[in-house]
Design a protein around this motif. Structure first.
Motif, PDB file in Angstrom:
ATOM      1  N   PRO A 459       0.930  -1.191  -0.190  1.00 44.51           N
ATOM      2  CA  PRO A 459      -0.040   0.066  -0.034  1.00 44.51           C
ATOM      3  C   PRO A 459       0.889   1.318  -0.123  1.00 44.51           C
ATOM      4  N   ASP A 460       0.456   2.245  -0.512  1.00 45.17           N
ATOM      5  CA  ASP A 460       1.039   3.652  -0.377  1.00 45.17           C
ATOM      6  C   ASP A 460       2.115   3.525  -1.271  1.00 45.17           C
ATOM      7  N   ALA A 461       2.195   2.701  -2.665  1.00 46.53           N
ATOM      8  CA  ALA A 461       3.216   2.199  -3.147  1.00 46.53           C
ATOM      9  C   ALA A 461       4.324   3.502  -3.605  1.00 46.53           C
ATOM     10  N   ASP A 462       3.675   4.592  -3.991  1.00 48.05           N
ATOM     11  CA  ASP A 462       4.474   5.631  -4.344  1.00 48.05           C
ATOM     12  C   ASP A 462       5.612   5.893  -3.274  1.00 48.05           C
ATOM     13  N   ARG A 463       5.107   6.093  -1.968  1.00 48.51           N
ATOM     14  CA  ARG A 463       5.971   6.263  -0.873  1.00 48.51           C
ATOM     15  C   ARG A 463       6.998   5.129  -0.745  1.00 48.51           C
ATOM     16  N   VAL A 464       6.646   4.002  -1.032  1.00 44.60           N
ATOM     17  CA  VAL A 464       7.573   2.624  -0.949  1.00 44.60           C
ATOM     18  C   VAL A 464       8.561   2.843  -1.828  1.00 44.60           C
ATOM     19  N   ARG A 465       8.108   3.425  -3.281  1.00 43.39           N
ATOM     20  CA  ARG A 465       9.257   3.502  -4.289  1.00 43.39           C
ATOM     21  C   ARG A 465      10.359   4.507  -3.577  1.00 43.39           C
ATOM     22  N   ASP A 466       9.507   5.708  -3.265  1.00 45.43           N
ATOM     23  CA  ASP A 466      10.659   6.835  -2.729  1.00 45.43           C
ATOM     24  C   ASP A 466      11.381   6.509  -1.794  1.00 45.43           C
ATOM     25  N   ALA A 467      11.018   5.562  -0.828  1.00 43.46           N
ATOM     26  CA  ALA A 467      11.868   5.054   0.455  1.00 43.46           C
ATOM     27  C   ALA A 467      13.034   4.269  -0.091  1.00 43.46           C
ATOM     28  N   LEU A 468      12.671   3.375  -0.978  1.00 45.42           N
ATOM     29  CA  LEU A 468      13.715   2.678  -1.536  1.00 45.42           C
ATOM     30  C   LEU A 468      14.701   3.546  -2.504  1.00 45.42           C
ATOM     31  N   LEU A 469      14.239   4.347  -3.153  1.00 43.29           N
ATOM     32  CA  LEU A 469      15.293   5.193  -4.006  1.00 43.29           C
ATOM     33  C   LEU A 469      16.064   6.053  -2.850  1.00 43.29           C
ATOM     34  N   GLY A 470      15.518   6.290  -1.562  1.00 38.76           N
ATOM     35  CA  GLY A 470      16.530   7.090  -0.878  1.00 38.76           C
ATOM     36  C   GLY A 470      17.050   6.362   0.393  1.00 38.76           C
ATOM     37  N   CYS A 471      16.961   4.899   0.113  1.00 40.08           N
ATOM     38  CA  CYS A 471      17.675   3.950   1.248  1.00 40.08           C
ATOM     39  C   CYS A 471      19.246   3.921   0.706  1.00 40.08           C
ATOM     40  N   GLU A 472      20.044   3.874   1.788  1.00 34.90           N
ATOM     41  CA  GLU A 472      21.617   3.880   1.510  1.00 34.90           C
ATOM     42  C   GLU A 472      21.787   2.549   0.780  1.00 34.90           C
ATOM     43  N   LEU A 473      21.342   1.606   1.230  1.00 29.44           N
ATOM     44  CA  LEU A 473      21.287  -0.119   0.398  1.00 29.44           C
ATOM     45  C   LEU A 473      20.593  -0.857   0.104  1.00 29.44           C
ATOM     46  N   VAL A 474      20.085  -0.803  -1.076  1.00 33.94           N
ATOM     47  CA  VAL A 474      18.962  -1.728  -1.446  1.00 33.94           C
ATOM     48  C   VAL A 474      19.370  -2.836  -2.339  1.00 33.94           C
ATOM     49  N   VAL A 475      19.227  -4.114  -1.807  1.00 29.94           N
ATOM     50  CA  VAL A 475      19.801  -5.417  -2.470  1.00 29.94           C
ATOM     51  C   VAL A 475      18.307  -5.984  -2.933  1.00 29.94           C
ATOM     52  N   VAL A 476      18.357  -6.562  -4.074  1.00 32.11           N
ATOM     53  CA  VAL A 476      16.973  -7.148  -4.679  1.00 32.11           C
ATOM     54  C   VAL A 476      17.548  -8.369  -5.339  1.00 32.11           C
ATOM     55  N   SER A 477      17.216  -9.719  -4.636  1.00 26.01           N
ATOM     56  CA  SER A 477      17.447 -10.926  -5.337  1.00 26.01           C
ATOM     57  C   SER A 477      16.264 -11.351  -6.111  1.00 26.01           C
ATOM     58  N   ASP A 478      16.221 -11.696  -7.289  1.00 24.40           N
ATOM     59  CA  ASP A 478      15.099 -12.080  -7.931  1.00 24.40           C
ATOM     60  C   ASP A 478      15.459 -12.798  -9.282  1.00 24.40           C
ATOM     61  N   CYS A 479      14.177 -13.413 -10.039  1.00 22.44           N
ATOM     62  CA  CYS A 479      14.627 -14.138 -11.334  1.00 22.44           C
ATOM     63  C   CYS A 479      14.335 -13.562 -12.465  1.00 22.44           C
ATOM     64  N   VAL A 480      13.832 -12.165 -11.886  1.00 21.63           N
ATOM     65  CA  VAL A 480      13.201 -11.114 -13.218  1.00 21.63           C
ATOM     66  C   VAL A 480      14.190  -9.767 -13.412  1.00 21.63           C
ATOM     67  N   GLN A 481      14.532  -9.390 -14.444  1.00 22.61           N
ATOM     68  CA  GLN A 481      15.525  -8.389 -14.656  1.00 22.61           C
ATOM     69  C   GLN A 481      14.741  -7.149 -14.423  1.00 22.61           C
ATOM     70  N   HIS A 482      13.631  -6.766 -14.951  1.00 27.17           N
ATOM     71  CA  HIS A 482      13.167  -5.539 -14.847  1.00 27.17           C
ATOM     72  C   HIS A 482      11.498  -5.639 -14.152  1.00 27.17           C
ATOM     73  N   THR A 483      11.599  -5.071 -12.888  1.00 31.36           N
ATOM     74  CA  THR A 483      10.449  -4.776 -12.246  1.00 31.36           C
ATOM     75  C   THR A 483      10.563  -3.556 -11.683  1.00 31.36           C
ATOM     76  N   ASP A 484       9.507  -2.973 -10.935  1.00 32.87           N
ATOM     77  CA  ASP A 484       9.302  -1.798 -10.606  1.00 32.87           C
ATOM     78  C   ASP A 484      10.539  -1.699  -9.509  1.00 32.87           C
ATOM     79  N   THR A 485      10.530  -2.866  -8.809  1.00 30.40           N
ATOM     80  CA  THR A 485      11.575  -2.728  -7.678  1.00 30.40           C
ATOM     81  C   THR A 485      12.971  -3.086  -8.033  1.00 30.40           C
TER      82      THR A 485
END
Ligand code: SF4
Length: 934
Positions: A459-485
């Motif tokens: 929920p409040d997904a725009d704020r979640v995106r902002d939070a990640l963009l402002g976070c010092e270190l974001v690691v994502v493990s996934d099998c998909v290359q291009h996702t919003d995350t």
């Protein structure tokens, strides 16, 4: 940076990944339930124990579908000419059935779109470098700010072994409980309710109970679309025993109502009133099992008193927005039917008072003793394939491990002893919504997201995106290359996907099944458990994370479940503690508990009336119902409800690769009641802007009598990868249930306005196009084409230039312009084959797309097709309409024509004539409605 779209963000994605891809044929599917993809595999080196190395396995392999919580068994046949799959007849969940998504699984196995290499700051790197950076990044932040400055956000998509090591690393070794899962968004409410009532998070029933019940109540679940194979089992049982009664309680008339004897279109959020009213009515009618209550239940006096407060049937009917006669009929049915199962799902769980609603349901089953016996019980159906596995290992921030909690110091000490954990967490961590708010505020400075897409689903997904963009270190493990995350990540770690990994999952009836690898890992992808243990080793925890294969992790998980258990914890699989690797490989689906008393598993819980509370009694909970946290008002007068559609899964990262799964509902839409549409000037087929206090989106308007007046429905699936401005969770408020922390995703006050841009149109093209100057663009893959639904605020100077910007020079053109009317149509051909068609108009009144799409087959266009092309006028019989049956690609017009011309009067007759509805059965409700219409 706010409002980033189409995956363009401050942390842009690499363009250097060169896939070592499987070759594949993408084209029209054969009208068969066996999907084929032709695959050749280059050998690769794999570390010991990492799925199948080098080449695909041969022969038949039993595995489990990775989509919903039904957990269907799948048999994959690895043949010379490719891969085919069928439902596993031996699997107890599905006995050979699969739904449209499961049937299409083989079509998702190619490498297209996969993340194939580790990436750091947009550059491809080695595993060694990536792992070292993750470990040192987390260590540095922990050293400077303490363990609560880091977090893991994991997923019901990962396997139990992956979950187990992630939880052990965070809670046992890092020393924080900041690990939460996307299952928080789907079933944490049911977990909390089960624990309040039973003393343990334990689903009492098995799937068979739904078939043998005399009354099945389905509350807050579009069972037909969200749990299709369970729905098919129920539909078959009802067909065999028509006297079985099915009641659906849902504000919407969904496909599930196809088999309902009674549909209660309840006012959104009023469920606890309805079930409290039921409890009070059962008591008044002397329909309770007081012997059972006195022997096995506590808290009933307070629960009865609270139920009495809700009042009489007329009062409850008024609050619930139902006719008194309907409500009385339901209460009568419930009172007189002993064998009753109540199925509940997101309509109950995703609420600011969800735990109370769920306990109101559990109360009526406890008060009538309808639990622990065949054909009876409350049944929470889970959304994700391994939400249950996550619950078992402690994947939620407020759980510890193996059904132990932070509330009991002895449990913390026990788990620390078992893990030999140097630094075990002492208190619950942050739940999902709080976790992302802590990332936004800077309290959490490093987050590792595994196999999930919170920029779309939170929920409040725009704020979640902002939070990640402002976070010092974001690691994502996934099998998909291009996702919003992944677009917000500093470090991307390629994880193996379905068909490449080994482990176990648990479905909604507590049944543990194996997922087995069929193929070598794509590129340099590695299993999640391996990635986590490698990071743990580099953080200095080699002793606790020396696993070389998933079987080792599973054995430890099984041992922990039995460690100092003595029957006090429901979850136990200790009989599997000493499995050999070979036995683990051969594991067959089994329902827990699996211990010395039940070495072959346990179908049904609580048969002896003993529960997992200190005194062995179940607890009825006094419920004071309340309506949703935020009510509609003049600015936001409609209630937004979100949910699944039939043929897509979650954020579409896999299902949108399959043309036939896109055909049924190809565009983000908002379903509106015609009476509301009239009031807000919304036209069927036009575009709407939906706005809440948190965000806005665009969607196509679909008028439907199925909607309750005052409510609208939008699917949860669309995201920036497939549409501009269509993430519905950007609108949803971050309001949660105070006990479970589950968001209120079913009740957001919104405004819906007609959106009328300068122009609208669609483009069908052989390849996906980047279309300039659009404010709305929804792109879908078809069998031989891409479909782009578009709209723009600015009229281009010349449409021909605009088209050429999008398409490049094309060999042959046909054009039609009507400048006065603002219409432009163009077709581009190469060697007699269609390359693209462009249809532009001043509004949404445009031709049907299906016949035009059918012209993108490999053949040259025929004269009759060419003649009708820009008029979009198909030769007689060539237009079959929008797809209803995904398995056999049968369209609505074809079905209606057959019904009319051949006087077909039943679903079976339609099936015999066109095959529609004869495979997975997911489209049967829609066929029945077409029959009703005519
Ligand atoms: Fe997969 Fe469909 Fe079965 Fe769910 S019902 S597990 S999506 S085949």
């Amino acid at each position: 940076m706010r409002g980033a779209s189409n995956l363009q963000t401050m942390k842009p994605q690499p363009s250097v990944l060169s896939p070592q891809s499987f070759t594949q044929q993408r084209g029209a599917q054969p009208p068969s339930f066996r999907s084929k993809r032709f695959i050749s595999v280059a050998p690769r080196e794999a570390p010991c124990g990492l799925s199948c190395a080098g080449k695909p396995l041969a022969g038949s392999i039993q595995t489990t579908c990775p989509y919903c919580g039904v957990g269907c068994g799948v048999v994959v046949n690895m043949e010379e000419e490719g891969i085919s799959l069928i439902g596993d007849k031996q699997h107890p969940a599905n006995s050979g059935r699969l739904c449209s998504k499961g049937i299409a699984l083989a079509d998702t196995l190619d490498n297209e779109g996969k993340l194939l290499y580790p990436v750091v700051n947009n550059r491809r790197t080695s595993w060694e470098d990536a792992l070292e950076r993750v470990a040192s990044g987390f260590k540095k932040i922990i050293a400077e700010h303490g363990p609560d400055a880091v977090a893991f956000y994991v997923s019901g998509q990962i396997l139990t072994e992956d979950y187990y090591v992630a939880n052990k690393l965070m809670k046992g070794y890092i020393g924080s409980a900041n690990i939460d899962t996307n299952s928080r968004l789907c079933m944490s409410t049911a977990v909390a309710a089960h624990k309040r009532a039973f003393g343990a998070d334990a689903v009492p029933v098995c799937y068979e109970d739904v078939e043998t019940a005399d009354l099945v109540v389905i509350v807050g679940s579009n069972y037909a679309w969200a749990h299709p194979v369970l729905y098919q089992r129920l539909a078959a049982a009802k067909k065999a025993r028509p006297e079985m009664q099915v009641v659906v309680i849902d504000p919407r008339r969904t496909a599930t109502c196809d088999i309902a004897d009674l549909h209660l279109a309840i006012a959104p959020g009023a469920d606890a009133y309805l079930f409290n009213g039921l409890l009070h009515n059962l008591r008044r009618e002397d329909a309770l099992d007081l012997d059972y209550v006195e022997a096995h239940v506590e808290g009933y006096a307070a629960a009865f008193a609270a139920a009495r407060e809700v009042g009489s049937i007329p009062k409850v009917a008024r609050i619930c927005g139902l006719a008194e006669t309907q409500l009385s009929e339901f209460y009568r049915l419930f009172a007189r039917t002993g064998r009753t199962v109540t199925i509940f799902s997101q309509g109950i769980n995703q609420s600011s008072s969800g735990v109370d609603k769920a306990n109101a349901i559990l109360n009526v089953h406890l008060a009538t003793g309808r639990i622990g016996r065949p054909g009876m019980g409350p049944f929470s159906v889970t959304g994700q394939p391994n939400a249950m596995g996550g619950r078992e290992v402690g994947g939620l921030a407020n759980q510890l491990a193996a059904h132990m909690d932070f509330s009991d110091p002895a449990s913390i000490a026990r788990v620390a002893r078992f893990w030999n954990a140097p630094n075990i967490a002492q208190a619950p961590g942050l739940k999902a919504v709080d976790m992302f708010q802590a990332i936004a505020s800077g309290k959490i400075k490093a987050v590792w997201i595994m196999g999930t897409n919170p920029v779309v689903s939170m929920p409040d997904a725009d704020r979640v995106r902002d939070a990640l963009l402002g976070c010092e270190l974001v690691v994502v493990s996934d099998c998909v290359q291009h996702t919003d995350t992944t677009a917000c990540a500093d470090i991307l770690l390629p994880a193996t996907g379905w068909g490449e990994k080994e482990g176990t999952v648990t479905n909604s009836e507590r049944c543990i099944s194996r997922q087995r690898a069929l193929l070598p890992a794509s590129g340099e992808a590695r299993p999640d458990w391996w990635i986590i243990t490698q990071v743990a080793q580099r953080m200095g925890y080699a002793d606790g994370f020396s696993y070389t294969r998933p079987a080792e992790i599973f054995r430890e998980h099984a041992r922990l479940s039995g460690f100092e258990n003595e029957g006090i914890r429901a979850f136990e699989i200790s009989a599997w503690s000493e499995l050999s690797d070979g036995e683990y490989d051969a594991l067959q689906p089994t329902q827990w508990p699996i211990n010395k008393h039940a070495p072959n598993g346990t179908k049904r819980l609580f048969a002896d009336g003993r529960f997992y509370t200190p005194n062995g009694r179940a607890r009825m909970v006094a419920i004071a119902p309340r309506l949703p946290a935020v009510a509609v008002d003049a600015d936001f007068p409609l209630v937004l409800n979100t949910g699944r559609i039939r043929d897509q899964w979650h954020t579409m990262t896999r299902t949108a690769k399959v043309p036939r799964l896109n055909a049924h509902l190809p565009e983000p839409f908002v379903q509106v009641q015609p009476s509301d549409a009239q009031g807000y000037q919304l036209a069927h087929g036009g575009l709407a802007r939906l706005t809440s206090r948190h965000g806005s989106m665009l969607a196509r308007i679909q008028l439907s009598e199925d909607q309750r007046p005052g409510s609208v429905f939008v699917p949860m699936h669309w995201n920036d990868a497939y549409a501009k401005a269509a993430r519905v969770d950007a609108l949803v408020a971050p309001i949660t249930d105070p006990i479970s922390g589950q968001p209120e995703s079913k009740h957001t006050p919104v405004r819906v306005e007609s959106y009328q841009p300068a122009w609208q149109g669609f483009v069908l093209s052989r390849t996906r196009l980047e279309l300039p100057d659009t404010c709305y663009c929804a792109s879908t893959r078809g069998a031989d084409y891409w479909r782009h639904e578009i709209a723009g605020e600015v009229l281009p100077g010349d449409w021909r230039d605009w088209v050429q910007t999008a398409l490049g020079e094309s060999a042959q053109w046909i054009e039609y312009r009507d400048a006065a009317m603002g219409r432009y149509r163009a077709a581009c051909l190469k060697d007699g084959k269609l390359e693209a068609v462009f249809f532009i108009a001043p509004d949404h009144r445009l031709p049907e797309r299906e016949w035009l799409a059918s012209l993108f087959n490999p053949h040259q266009l025929e004269a009759a097709d060419l003649a009708g092309l820009l008029a979009a006028r198909p030769p007689k019989g060539a237009d079959t309409g929008h797809i209803v049956c995904a398995c056999f690609s049968v369209g609505e017009k074809a079905i209606l024509n057959a019904i009319q011309e051949q006087s077909l009067a039943s679903v079976e007759a339609v099936g015999q004539c066109l095959k529609a509805g004869t495979n997975c059965g997911s489209c049967v409700p829609e066929i029945r409605r077409l029959l009703e219409r005519h």
